[in-house]
Enzyme design. Sequence first.
Site, mmCIF file in Angstrom:
data_model
loop_
_atom_site.group_PDB
_atom_site.id
_atom_site.type_symbol
_atom_site.label_atom_id
_atom_site.label_comp_id
_atom_site.label_asym_id
_atom_site.label_seq_id
_atom_site.Cartn_x
_atom_site.Cartn_y
_atom_site.Cartn_z
ATOM 1 N N SER A 18 0.797 -1.227 0.000
ATOM 2 C CA SER A 18 0.000 0.000 0.000
ATOM 3 C C SER A 18 0.833 1.282 0.000
ATOM 4 O O SER A 18 0.520 2.206 -0.752
ATOM 5 C CB SER A 18 -0.961 0.011 1.199
ATOM 6 O OG SER A 18 -1.861 -1.063 1.087
ATOM 7 N N LYS A 64 -10.207 -4.733 10.784
ATOM 8 C CA LYS A 64 -11.336 -4.147 10.051
ATOM 9 C C LYS A 64 -12.617 -4.063 10.900
ATOM 10 O O LYS A 64 -13.412 -3.140 10.738
ATOM 11 C CB LYS A 64 -11.601 -4.933 8.773
ATOM 12 C CG LYS A 64 -10.523 -4.740 7.713
ATOM 13 C CD LYS A 64 -10.871 -5.503 6.451
ATOM 14 C CE LYS A 64 -9.900 -5.170 5.331
ATOM 15 N NZ LYS A 64 -10.268 -5.809 4.067
ATOM 16 N N ASP A 101 -13.478 -2.286 -0.509
ATOM 17 C CA ASP A 101 -13.112 -3.571 -1.134
ATOM 18 C C ASP A 101 -14.081 -3.935 -2.258
ATOM 19 O O ASP A 101 -13.669 -4.376 -3.332
ATOM 20 C CB ASP A 101 -13.103 -4.696 -0.087
ATOM 21 C CG ASP A 101 -11.918 -4.576 0.872
ATOM 22 O OD1 ASP A 101 -10.878 -4.025 0.472
ATOM 23 O OD2 ASP A 101 -12.059 -5.021 2.023
ATOM 24 N N GLY A 126 -13.734 -19.911 -1.893
ATOM 25 C CA GLY A 126 -13.050 -19.409 -0.698
ATOM 26 C C GLY A 126 -13.982 -18.490 0.066
ATOM 27 O O GLY A 126 -14.478 -17.507 -0.479
ATOM 28 N N GLY A 128 -13.236 -17.010 3.200
ATOM 29 C CA GLY A 128 -12.556 -16.258 4.256
ATOM 30 C C GLY A 128 -13.003 -14.800 4.187
ATOM 31 O O GLY A 128 -14.068 -14.482 3.636
ATOM 32 N N GLY A 129 -12.168 -13.913 4.723
ATOM 33 C CA GLY A 129 -12.539 -12.487 4.734
ATOM 34 C C GLY A 129 -12.778 -11.935 3.340
ATOM 35 O O GLY A 129 -13.773 -11.231 3.085
ATOM 36 N N ALA A 130 -11.888 -12.251 2.402
ATOM 37 C CA ALA A 130 -12.030 -11.715 1.043
ATOM 38 C C ALA A 130 -13.229 -12.351 0.335
ATOM 39 O O ALA A 130 -13.995 -11.655 -0.344
ATOM 40 C CB ALA A 130 -10.748 -11.956 0.260
ATOM 41 N N ARG A 151 -13.134 -24.981 1.771
ATOM 42 C CA ARG A 151 -12.593 -26.210 2.381
ATOM 43 C C ARG A 151 -13.292 -26.503 3.706
ATOM 44 O O ARG A 151 -13.688 -27.622 3.983
ATOM 45 C CB ARG A 151 -11.082 -26.010 2.599
ATOM 46 C CG ARG A 151 -10.377 -27.158 3.213
ATOM 47 C CD ARG A 151 -8.913 -26.837 3.390
ATOM 48 N NE ARG A 151 -8.691 -25.631 4.211
ATOM 49 C CZ ARG A 151 -7.505 -25.157 4.535
ATOM 50 N NH1 ARG A 151 -6.416 -25.759 4.109
ATOM 51 N NH2 ARG A 151 -7.389 -24.066 5.287
ATOM 52 N N THR A 152 -13.497 -25.482 4.518
ATOM 53 C CA THR A 152 -14.140 -25.668 5.824
ATOM 54 C C THR A 152 -15.634 -25.368 5.689
ATOM 55 O O THR A 152 -16.009 -24.204 5.465
ATOM 56 C CB THR A 152 -13.516 -24.702 6.866
ATOM 57 O OG1 THR A 152 -12.106 -24.880 6.840
ATOM 58 C CG2 THR A 152 -14.042 -24.947 8.255
ATOM 59 N N ARG A 155 -17.603 -22.338 7.609
ATOM 60 C CA ARG A 155 -17.440 -20.952 7.150
ATOM 61 C C ARG A 155 -18.378 -20.668 5.975
ATOM 62 O O ARG A 155 -18.940 -19.587 5.858
ATOM 63 C CB ARG A 155 -15.991 -20.745 6.693
ATOM 64 C CG ARG A 155 -15.206 -19.871 7.589
ATOM 65 C CD ARG A 155 -13.786 -19.797 7.098
ATOM 66 N NE ARG A 155 -13.178 -18.551 7.507
ATOM 67 C CZ ARG A 155 -11.910 -18.237 7.271
ATOM 68 N NH1 ARG A 155 -11.135 -19.049 6.619
ATOM 69 N NH2 ARG A 155 -11.436 -17.092 7.681
HETATM 70 P P1 NAP Z 1 -8.471 -15.679 4.906
HETATM 71 O O1 NAP Z 1 -9.578 -14.950 5.571
HETATM 72 O O2 NAP Z 1 -7.361 -16.249 5.726
HETATM 73 O O3 NAP Z 1 -9.135 -16.884 4.058
HETATM 74 C C1 NAP Z 1 -8.315 -17.822 3.381
HETATM 75 C C2 NAP Z 1 -9.181 -18.664 2.468
HETATM 76 O O4 NAP Z 1 -8.342 -19.594 1.739
HETATM 77 C C3 NAP Z 1 -10.224 -19.505 3.211
HETATM 78 O O5 NAP Z 1 -11.347 -19.645 2.401
HETATM 79 C C4 NAP Z 1 -9.460 -20.848 3.352
HETATM 80 O O6 NAP Z 1 -10.326 -21.933 3.536
HETATM 81 C C5 NAP Z 1 -8.810 -20.938 1.991
HETATM 82 N N1 NAP Z 1 -7.684 -21.870 1.942
HETATM 83 C C6 NAP Z 1 -6.476 -21.698 2.518
HETATM 84 N N2 NAP Z 1 -5.701 -22.775 2.250
HETATM 85 C C7 NAP Z 1 -6.458 -23.638 1.492
HETATM 86 C C8 NAP Z 1 -6.213 -24.928 0.910
HETATM 87 N N3 NAP Z 1 -5.032 -25.566 1.052
HETATM 88 N N4 NAP Z 1 -7.215 -25.501 0.201
HETATM 89 C C9 NAP Z 1 -8.408 -24.877 0.044
HETATM 90 N N5 NAP Z 1 -8.699 -23.655 0.576
HETATM 91 C C10 NAP Z 1 -7.721 -23.051 1.302
HETATM 92 O O7 NAP Z 1 -7.749 -14.770 3.806
HETATM 93 P P2 NAP Z 1 -8.433 -13.600 2.941
HETATM 94 O O8 NAP Z 1 -8.239 -12.309 3.612
HETATM 95 O O9 NAP Z 1 -9.807 -14.041 2.594
HETATM 96 O O10 NAP Z 1 -7.485 -13.578 1.642
HETATM 97 C C11 NAP Z 1 -7.593 -14.599 0.655
HETATM 98 C C12 NAP Z 1 -6.762 -14.207 -0.566
HETATM 99 O O11 NAP Z 1 -7.304 -13.020 -1.173
HETATM 100 C C13 NAP Z 1 -5.292 -13.870 -0.263
HETATM 101 O O12 NAP Z 1 -4.497 -14.382 -1.302
HETATM 102 C C14 NAP Z 1 -5.259 -12.356 -0.287
HETATM 103 O O13 NAP Z 1 -3.973 -11.845 -0.638
HETATM 104 C C15 NAP Z 1 -6.276 -12.070 -1.388
HETATM 105 N N6 NAP Z 1 -6.859 -10.707 -1.299
HETATM 106 C C16 NAP Z 1 -6.697 -9.879 -2.357
HETATM 107 C C17 NAP Z 1 -7.254 -8.609 -2.324
HETATM 108 C C18 NAP Z 1 -7.061 -7.699 -3.510
HETATM 109 O O14 NAP Z 1 -7.240 -6.480 -3.370
HETATM 110 N N7 NAP Z 1 -6.729 -8.231 -4.671
HETATM 111 C C19 NAP Z 1 -7.985 -8.187 -1.203
HETATM 112 C C20 NAP Z 1 -8.146 -9.060 -0.130
HETATM 113 C C21 NAP Z 1 -7.569 -10.334 -0.188
HETATM 114 P P3 NAP Z 1 -10.705 -22.413 5.044
HETATM 115 O O15 NAP Z 1 -11.873 -21.551 5.460
HETATM 116 O O16 NAP Z 1 -11.054 -23.833 4.872
HETATM 117 O O17 NAP Z 1 -9.489 -22.191 5.899
#
Ligand code: NAP
Length: 278
Positions: A18, A64, A101, A126, A128-130, A151-152, A155
């Site tokens: 950033s 956040k 976002d 996926g 997660g947060g994103a 995967r989970t 969530r």
């Molecule tokens: P997060 O909250 O930690 O969530 C991670 C996600 O990945 C969860 O859905 C998790 O599943 C899944 N995951 C992790 N390892 C896995 C595996 N081996 N097999 C299957 N699923 C798996 O992270 P986040 O904040 O959502 O970020 C996710 C991605 O988005 C990151 O790469 C981040 O850099 C990117 N992002 C990009 C932007 C942008 O502006 N371009 C903005 C935000 C985020 P579980 O729930 O099962 O653990």
Amino acid sequence: MPERRFAVFGHPVAHSLSPAMHNANFRALGLDAVYERRDVVEADLAANLGDFRSGGVNCTIPLKRAAYDICDRLDESARRFGVVNTLRFDAGGGLTGFNTDGIGFLRDLEESLGCSPAGRSVLVFGCGGAGRAIAITCACAGARVVALANRTPERMTALAAELADRAPGVPVRQTSGDAQAWTAACRDADLVVQCTSLGLHDGDPFPLGADAFHRGQKVYDLVYTTPVTPIMRAAQAAGAATQNGLGMLIHQGAASFTIWTGLQADLAAMRAALTTGR
Ligand code: NAP
């Protein structure tokens, strides 16, 4: 000391790009301003804000929700997601919270792939947060159906319940967690948004079968550290149009800048800072 100071608070890895992007924008616009990163824990959030009253603050993981809680006012974007990534110090005092976002994703989707989620069958891979932010954005932008895969399962189920609440008219499908089911859900979608952290590191598993993609699909991978991620490569081989998440990062930052200053950001300067280091 520059006239205006801005910062991002949160986990160092989540906000490492950033400052380069925002400082390049300030230089391009000739502003006497600086954007820095500060590693702040939740208990110290309020105490750290004072240094940036002349500018503004972004908050990222894991702050956040805490940022949402300290606001005096919340923009509609913040209420929609229940979390805040942009804090604005208001002229009359007080703090307003925004979330850029969703708009960052929608703007880059339009710019890079020429589409919007409206009327489309969207797979959010996926939860997660994103993934949560993307699923809410797509549902609120009029997706025909939103399919979730994670995967989970817990969530995914929680997010499905939230979507039913936030966008009641949009059908939500849940895809239970095996590669075969994910592949079929992917094949059925017009727009696939890859929101897992897979692809961030070399050697990450590729969780979809070879027949997941086809011509006519749009595939957006939120990972922005790799120009072509494994999922993008597989989708391209099948004739789908693809994009990584760099543009979303730039557009969410540009939207924050406009909230703080009322000015339009120099998107080309921001992109150059991230791609060429200039
Ligand atoms: P997060 O909250 O930690 O969530 C991670 C996600 O990945 C969860 O859905 C998790 O599943 C899944 N995951 C992790 N390892 C896995 C595996 N081996 N097999 C299957 N699923 C798996 O992270 P986040 O904040 O959502 O970020 C996710 C991605 O988005 C990151 O790469 C981040 O850099 C990117 N992002 C990009 C932007 C942008 O502006 N371009 C903005 C935000 C985020 P579980 O729930 O099962 O653990």
